[in-house]
Design an enzyme around this catalytic site. Structure first.
Site, PDB file in Angstrom:
ATOM      1  N   LYS A   1       9.033  32.614  92.631  1.00  0.00           N
ATOM      2  CA  LYS A   1       7.618  32.483  92.276  1.00  0.00           C
ATOM      3  C   LYS A   1       6.865  31.591  93.257  1.00  0.00           C
ATOM      4  O   LYS A   1       5.711  31.851  93.576  1.00  0.00           O
ATOM      5  CB  LYS A   1       7.472  31.951  90.844  1.00  0.00           C
ATOM      6  CG  LYS A   1       7.911  32.973  89.809  1.00  0.00           C
ATOM      7  CD  LYS A   1       7.577  32.555  88.396  1.00  0.00           C
ATOM      8  CE  LYS A   1       7.886  33.703  87.430  1.00  0.00           C
ATOM      9  NZ  LYS A   1       7.663  33.326  86.033  1.00  0.00           N
TER      10      LYS A   1
ATOM     11  N   LYS B   1      13.703  44.260  87.517  1.00  0.00           N
ATOM     12  CA  LYS B   1      13.483  44.092  86.082  1.00  0.00           C
ATOM     13  C   LYS B   1      12.031  44.393  85.718  1.00  0.00           C
ATOM     14  O   LYS B   1      11.124  44.156  86.520  1.00  0.00           O
ATOM     15  CB  LYS B   1      13.882  42.682  85.625  1.00  0.00           C
ATOM     16  CG  LYS B   1      12.914  41.604  86.053  1.00  0.00           C
ATOM     17  CD  LYS B   1      13.128  40.284  85.303  1.00  0.00           C
ATOM     18  CE  LYS B   1      12.085  39.290  85.825  1.00  0.00           C
ATOM     19  NZ  LYS B   1      12.136  37.973  85.255  1.00  0.00           N
TER      20      LYS B   1
ATOM     21  N   LYS C   1       6.182  41.005  83.697  1.00  0.00           N
ATOM     22  CA  LYS C   1       4.732  40.844  83.572  1.00  0.00           C
ATOM     23  C   LYS C   1       4.053  40.843  84.938  1.00  0.00           C
ATOM     24  O   LYS C   1       2.910  41.222  85.082  1.00  0.00           O
ATOM     25  CB  LYS C   1       4.393  39.518  82.880  1.00  0.00           C
ATOM     26  CG  LYS C   1       4.804  39.486  81.425  1.00  0.00           C
ATOM     27  CD  LYS C   1       4.655  38.084  80.829  1.00  0.00           C
ATOM     28  CE  LYS C   1       5.846  37.796  79.943  1.00  0.00           C
ATOM     29  NZ  LYS C   1       5.755  36.629  79.100  1.00  0.00           N
TER      30      LYS C   1
HETATM   31  P1  TYM Z   1       9.540  35.076  79.307  1.00  0.00           P
HETATM   32  O1  TYM Z   1       8.327  34.770  78.497  1.00  0.00           O
HETATM   33  O2  TYM Z   1       9.387  35.464  80.715  1.00  0.00           O
HETATM   34  O3  TYM Z   1      10.353  36.233  78.615  1.00  0.00           O
HETATM   35  C1  TYM Z   1      10.688  36.203  77.245  1.00  0.00           C
HETATM   36  C2  TYM Z   1      12.071  36.792  77.030  1.00  0.00           C
HETATM   37  O4  TYM Z   1      12.118  38.143  77.480  1.00  0.00           O
HETATM   38  C3  TYM Z   1      13.248  38.321  78.316  1.00  0.00           C
HETATM   39  N1  TYM Z   1      12.961  39.368  79.309  1.00  0.00           N
HETATM   40  C4  TYM Z   1      13.709  40.461  79.525  1.00  0.00           C
HETATM   41  N2  TYM Z   1      14.845  40.900  78.958  1.00  0.00           N
HETATM   42  C5  TYM Z   1      15.349  42.080  79.390  1.00  0.00           C
HETATM   43  N3  TYM Z   1      14.776  42.826  80.351  1.00  0.00           N
HETATM   44  C6  TYM Z   1      13.631  42.431  80.953  1.00  0.00           C
HETATM   45  N4  TYM Z   1      13.077  43.171  81.895  1.00  0.00           N
HETATM   46  C7  TYM Z   1      13.049  41.192  80.543  1.00  0.00           C
HETATM   47  N5  TYM Z   1      11.943  40.504  80.914  1.00  0.00           N
HETATM   48  C8  TYM Z   1      11.898  39.393  80.152  1.00  0.00           C
HETATM   49  C9  TYM Z   1      13.471  36.968  78.972  1.00  0.00           C
HETATM   50  O5  TYM Z   1      14.781  36.832  79.446  1.00  0.00           O
HETATM   51  C10 TYM Z   1      13.159  36.025  77.814  1.00  0.00           C
HETATM   52  O6  TYM Z   1      14.294  35.860  76.992  1.00  0.00           O
HETATM   53  N6  TYM Z   1      11.647  30.721  80.526  1.00  0.00           N
HETATM   54  C11 TYM Z   1      11.450  31.660  79.423  1.00  0.00           C
HETATM   55  C12 TYM Z   1      10.696  31.055  78.253  1.00  0.00           C
HETATM   56  C13 TYM Z   1      11.295  29.823  77.647  1.00  0.00           C
HETATM   57  C14 TYM Z   1      12.500  29.748  76.906  1.00  0.00           C
HETATM   58  C15 TYM Z   1      12.612  28.382  76.474  1.00  0.00           C
HETATM   59  C16 TYM Z   1      13.481  30.661  76.581  1.00  0.00           C
HETATM   60  C17 TYM Z   1      10.748  28.581  77.654  1.00  0.00           C
HETATM   61  N7  TYM Z   1      11.544  27.709  76.941  1.00  0.00           N
HETATM   62  C18 TYM Z   1      13.690  27.953  75.724  1.00  0.00           C
HETATM   63  C19 TYM Z   1      14.558  30.210  75.820  1.00  0.00           C
HETATM   64  C20 TYM Z   1      14.660  28.877  75.405  1.00  0.00           C
HETATM   65  C21 TYM Z   1      10.642  32.823  79.952  1.00  0.00           C
HETATM   66  O7  TYM Z   1      10.042  32.758  80.980  1.00  0.00           O
HETATM   67  O8  TYM Z   1      10.573  33.874  79.141  1.00  0.00           O
END
Ligand code: TYM
Length: 332
Positions: free
Chosen positions: A112, A195, A198
């Site tokens: 990023k 993947k 967003k």
């Molecule tokens: P975020 O908001 O990007 O995504 C939320 C969840 O969706 C999953 N995900 C996917 N799984 C499968 N295939 C895909 N293409 C795909 N795209 C997204 C992500 O793995 C995630 O589980 N850093 C985290 C947010 C966070 C978090 C936490 C997660 C902040 N604090 C504490 C767990 C525990 C994130 O960016 O998720």
């Protein structure tokens, strides 16, 4: 019951199928078996620049979608991260036991920040995984349901928990990533080896839960498929068709093997047409329920306030212990 914590960012107008199949679906299921805490991570959502009014709106839409997808406020604790000030408070402490080089090796930061350029990338983006570790450790979580892209952040969280425990005495549960292999990486419809994300290069590659189903159907029909004509599950040779089969299987409850069997002698077009129908049936009720929650924002906000109170009750105890272990003088 084992404890679960997970989070999702309110950085888009809708969640996409990767978010749902990789994470949220498992959050819903784990309500049956675990003591579950789920948060909309708005602090994380301001690390790459944002619009304040849009963030507020997206935070509500995120919570509404999670409820619509099956989170039950009677059975889980659903809250907004910024409502629980213990998150950044513990985040500071965790930052002080994280190596600069260690944080620099996080691939999500590298990707990023490279995209933004080093002078535009924020320090918040750099410390993002440290705040994520604090999110998890505050709740003494045993398991963290996430997609494959979060594995490295979970490894860091485990390292930090162990390091703190060694240095200051056993304080934190060392959590395990809970990653369901079949749906851990849903891929982009236009670029089936990347993947679904967003920040995808084209919106045509992602299916959003709240998008007009006719648009989603069109995206599925124009999904990039592979050479050949047979419908087979082979992620290495046929990543496009295999991704469609994964989505189809997860949303319909039919196994991939069963689907492959059912499509012998049929073409890619047939599969896409049927999958579009499955997606439509799946998103329709979610869209309806989301709308109901958003029609009454004050009720939604109340629900989130209750969640925040329940979350704080747990987080405050852990933070107090951590402050004490670190040697902060208690205020009298
Ligand atoms: P975020 O908001 O990007 O995504 C939320 C969840 O969706 C999953 N995900 C996917 N799984 C499968 N295939 C895909 N293409 C795909 N795209 C997204 C992500 O793995 C995630 O589980 N850093 C985290 C947010 C966070 C978090 C936490 C997660 C902040 N604090 C504490 C767990 C525990 C994130 O960016 O998720």
């Amino acid at each position: 019951r084992p404890r679960v914590l997970s989070g999702i960012q309110p950085t888009a107008d809708s969640f996409h199928l990767g978010n749902y199949l990789g994470a949220v679906r498992n959050w819903v299921a784990m309500q049956e078996t675990h003591d579950t805490f789920y948060c909309v991570v708005d602090l994380h959502a301001i690390t790459m620049g944002h619009d304040p009014a849009l963030l507020r709106q997206r935070t509500r839409v995120a919570a509404a979608q999670l409820l619509a997808a099956g989170l039950d406020p009677e059975r889980c604790t659903l809250f907004v991260q910024s409502h629980v000030p213990e998150h950044p408070q513990l985040g500071w402490i965790m930052g002080c036991i994280t190596g600069f080089g260690e944080a620099s090796r996080m691939t999500q930061f590298k990707d990023k920040s490279a995209k933004q350029g080093v002078d535009r990338a924020s320090v918040g983006l750099f410390t993002y995984p440290i705040l994520q570790a604090a999110d998890i450790l505050l709740y003494q979580a045993d398991a963290v349901p996430v997609g494959e892209d979060q594995r490295q952040h979970l490894e860091l969280t485990r390292d930090l928990a162990q390091r703190f425990n060694r240095q200051f005495g056993k304080t934190f549960t060392v959590p395990e990533a809970y990653i369901v292999r079949d749906t851990a990486k849903i891929t982009d419809l236009q670029e089936p080896t990347a993947k679904m994300s967003k920040s995808a290069s084209t919106p045509a590659g992602i299916i959003e839960l709240l998008d007009d189903p006719a648009r989603s159907a069109k995206k599925i029909r124009s999904a990039v498929t592979d050479t050949g004509r047979e419908i087979l599950f082979d992620p290495a040779e046929k990543p496009g068709i295999s991704n469609l089969l994964t989505i189809y299987s997860a949303l319909s409850g039919r196994s991939v093997a069963e689907l492959v069997e059912a499509y012998v002698g049929k073409g890619y077009g047939d599969l896409k047409k049927d999958l579009a129908e499955v997606v439509l049936e799946f998103v329709r009720p979610i869209q309806e329920r989301t709308r109901v929650y958003l029609d009454d924002p004050s009720q939604l906000d109340k629900l989130l306030a209750v969640g925040a109170e329940k979350a704080r009750a747990v987080a405050a105890v852990t933070l107090q212990t951590a402050y004490d272990r670190v040697g902060f003088l208690p205020p009298v």
